[in-house]
Motif scaffolding. Sequence first.
Motif, PDB file in Angstrom:
ATOM      1  N   GLU A  83       0.795  -1.215  -0.087  1.00  0.00           N
ATOM      2  CA  GLU A  83      -0.132  -0.216  -0.113  1.00  0.00           C
ATOM      3  C   GLU A  83       0.998   1.278   0.331  1.00  0.00           C
ATOM      4  OE1 GLU A  83      -3.466   2.406   2.696  1.00  0.00           O
ATOM      5  OE2 GLU A  83      -2.450   0.502   3.487  1.00  0.00           O
ATOM      6  N   ILE A  84       1.992   1.154   0.669  1.00  0.00           N
ATOM      7  CA  ILE A  84       2.786   2.313   0.702  1.00  0.00           C
ATOM      8  C   ILE A  84       3.465   2.524  -0.497  1.00  0.00           C
ATOM      9  CG2 ILE A  84       5.021   3.012   1.742  1.00  0.00           C
ATOM     10  CD1 ILE A  84       4.253   1.716   4.314  1.00  0.00           C
ATOM     11  N   VAL A  85       3.851   1.456  -1.216  1.00  0.00           N
ATOM     12  CA  VAL A  85       4.409   1.731  -2.338  1.00  0.00           C
ATOM     13  C   VAL A  85       3.713   2.048  -3.391  1.00  0.00           C
ATOM     14  CG1 VAL A  85       5.681   0.549  -4.387  1.00  0.00           C
ATOM     15  CG2 VAL A  85       6.367  -0.301  -2.055  1.00  0.00           C
ATOM     16  N   GLN A  86       2.355   1.752  -3.413  1.00  0.00           N
ATOM     17  CA  GLN A  86       1.352   2.006  -4.496  1.00  0.00           C
ATOM     18  C   GLN A  86       1.043   3.479  -4.182  1.00  0.00           C
ATOM     19  OE1 GLN A  86       0.744   0.417  -7.382  1.00  0.00           O
ATOM     20  NE2 GLN A  86       1.973  -1.165  -6.605  1.00  0.00           N
ATOM     21  N   THR A  87       0.877   3.925  -3.190  1.00  0.00           N
ATOM     22  CA  THR A  87       0.504   5.479  -2.648  1.00  0.00           C
ATOM     23  C   THR A  87       1.614   6.309  -3.222  1.00  0.00           C
ATOM     24  OG1 THR A  87      -0.480   4.786  -0.540  1.00  0.00           O
ATOM     25  CG2 THR A  87       0.422   6.850  -0.596  1.00  0.00           C
ATOM     26  N   CYS A  88       2.850   5.835  -2.991  1.00  0.00           N
ATOM     27  CA  CYS A  88       4.055   6.669  -3.849  1.00  0.00           C
ATOM     28  C   CYS A  88       3.766   6.914  -5.095  1.00  0.00           C
ATOM     29  CB  CYS A  88       5.224   6.139  -3.107  1.00  0.00           C
ATOM     30  SG  CYS A  88       5.822   6.326  -1.543  1.00  0.00           S
ATOM     31  N   ILE A  89       3.463   5.850  -5.932  1.00  0.00           N
ATOM     32  CA  ILE A  89       3.399   5.876  -7.076  1.00  0.00           C
ATOM     33  C   ILE A  89       2.245   6.616  -7.698  1.00  0.00           C
ATOM     34  CG2 ILE A  89       2.763   4.372  -9.107  1.00  0.00           C
ATOM     35  CD1 ILE A  89       4.318   1.939  -7.967  1.00  0.00           C
ATOM     36  N   LYS A  90       1.031   6.343  -6.737  1.00  0.00           N
ATOM     37  CA  LYS A  90      -0.258   7.256  -7.268  1.00  0.00           C
ATOM     38  C   LYS A  90       0.107   8.742  -7.045  1.00  0.00           C
ATOM     39  CE  LYS A  90      -5.168   7.657  -5.810  1.00  0.00           C
ATOM     40  NZ  LYS A  90      -5.932   6.889  -4.591  1.00  0.00           N
ATOM     41  N   ASN A  91       0.894   9.138  -6.194  1.00  0.00           N
ATOM     42  CA  ASN A  91       1.000  10.492  -5.790  1.00  0.00           C
ATOM     43  C   ASN A  91       2.121  11.125  -6.607  1.00  0.00           C
ATOM     44  OD1 ASN A  91      -0.688  11.500  -3.473  1.00  0.00           O
ATOM     45  ND2 ASN A  91      -0.435   9.266  -3.031  1.00  0.00           N
ATOM     46  N   GLY A  92       2.686  10.340  -7.366  1.00  0.00           N
ATOM     47  CA  GLY A  92       3.864  10.646  -7.929  1.00  0.00           C
ATOM     48  C   GLY A  92       5.056  11.269  -7.383  1.00  0.00           C
ATOM     49  N   PHE A  93       5.221  10.530  -6.451  1.00  0.00           N
ATOM     50  CA  PHE A  93       6.434  10.955  -5.562  1.00  0.00           C
ATOM     51  C   PHE A  93       7.702  10.431  -6.224  1.00  0.00           C
ATOM     52  CE2 PHE A  93       4.357  10.316  -1.222  1.00  0.00           C
ATOM     53  CZ  PHE A  93       3.507  11.394  -1.432  1.00  0.00           C
ATOM     54  N   ASP A  94       8.997  11.207  -5.921  1.00  0.00           N
ATOM     55  CA  ASP A  94      10.148  10.600  -6.511  1.00  0.00           C
ATOM     56  C   ASP A  94      10.789  10.049  -5.453  1.00  0.00           C
ATOM     57  OD1 ASP A  94      12.524  10.802  -7.814  1.00  0.00           O
ATOM     58  OD2 ASP A  94      13.238  12.728  -6.955  1.00  0.00           O
ATOM     59  N   PHE A  95      10.830   8.837  -5.856  1.00  0.00           N
ATOM     60  CA  PHE A  95      11.280   7.674  -4.871  1.00  0.00           C
ATOM     61  C   PHE A  95      11.782   6.370  -5.554  1.00  0.00           C
ATOM     62  CE2 PHE A  95       7.506   5.274  -5.920  1.00  0.00           C
ATOM     63  CZ  PHE A  95       7.811   3.989  -5.570  1.00  0.00           C
TER      64      PHE A  95
END
Length: 429
Positions: free
Chosen positions: A367-379
């Motif tokens: 969920e954390i990984v997908q949240t980062c992807i969904k929000n366009g985080f640079d990670f």
Amino acid sequence: MLACLVERLVADNDTDSIPDPEKSVDIHGVLKDLNIEGSIDYGVTAISLGSTDFGGLYSEKPLAVIRPAGADDVVRVIRRALESPTLTVAARGNGHSINGQAMAHHGLVIDMKSMADNNRIDVNVNFMYVDVGGGALWSDVLKHCVLKYGLAPKSWTDYLDLTVGGTLSNAGVSGQTFRFGPQTSTVTELEVVTGTGEKIVSSNSQNSQLFFSVLGGLGQFGIITRARVLLQPAPDMMIEKLLGKLRYLKHFRYEIDLTYMNFLSRVDHVEEAARGSGIWSTPHPWLNMFVSKKDIDAFNRIVFQNILRNGINGPILTYPLLRSKWDNRWSVALPKNEIFYLVALLRFSHAHPTESEINQMVAQNEEIVQTCIKNGFDFKMYLPHYNSTVEWKRHFGDQWGRFVNRKRQFDPKYVLAPGQKIFTRNHQF
């Protein structure tokens, strides 16, 4: 407990077209005349060792575990694997991977810690470096260099019972990385056995493409059998001098007087307590990420304060890193910003966790990984683990083409590091 996780992994990789190595390889016939100085172990204990890791989430059974006496044995094993259309080879250090990265399903696992070469930790005082075997533990390097010579590498990992080759294949980070760079920045020379079965010495000026490929290369291009690491005088305990350079809130200051060795070995006490309580041997669904400074506030709000509002039943590490301390010729993928943060969720369970409890932790990580992807985080994931080519392409971004070309050059038959799930032996682009 773990059957559903392994089954999901196989399903996600769409392995229908992959030959079954167990049916196509007569392992005793393949290895019976393999002339190595070390040993080949088909026993239950060895197979069990080769099919497990610290994460405890996956189990991939190898056909045999190789205990090499030196780099030449590694050469012979890889060359023999190349004669088979399906056989793969994984290098296993201290088994501290989380998602089966050091496993080889129906392949060969090389126990790097068994190499006799690891006992030779050769310090050159005049030129301030140490030559050390790829399967040696950093804790042994520390003791040898500091106690005998008063010298030490600049950069470490937070936990030292990891192998030299293992951490250099990822990067090797700790709270010191902001100042000194990752462990890969302290290496000047490598001896590597490539996926073509060649033993090659490489450096910035000699076989440099292999040198930079292997550093942070996730074991995809070669097995590190020796590394030359720069040394410096071991620091003393000049606390006031060090703190005088920092801006910080004085009332948050907390200090303990420790020797340099005791400071670097500080996790040993945690490990001892965890082993005593039984939680060291339970599954550890850890998640390690690099998150760009520009997104860390949003990450804090969405992840720390919301998704993880009830904690993770273990330490959470966050500290800043500087991109300028990393060489862009290495294979490791990084966020784009100059300043980014390590976020390490070091989950522990109780001594007898249920399958449901472990799966909930794994699901929360996803969920954390997908949240980062969904929000366009640079990670980027550190110690990355993905199940599809699409995900790996996203991970490497514009470096994917370079990564693929390096694989084609140094491991063209895709023999090495199958547990990373980046390539398979019948991989087609």
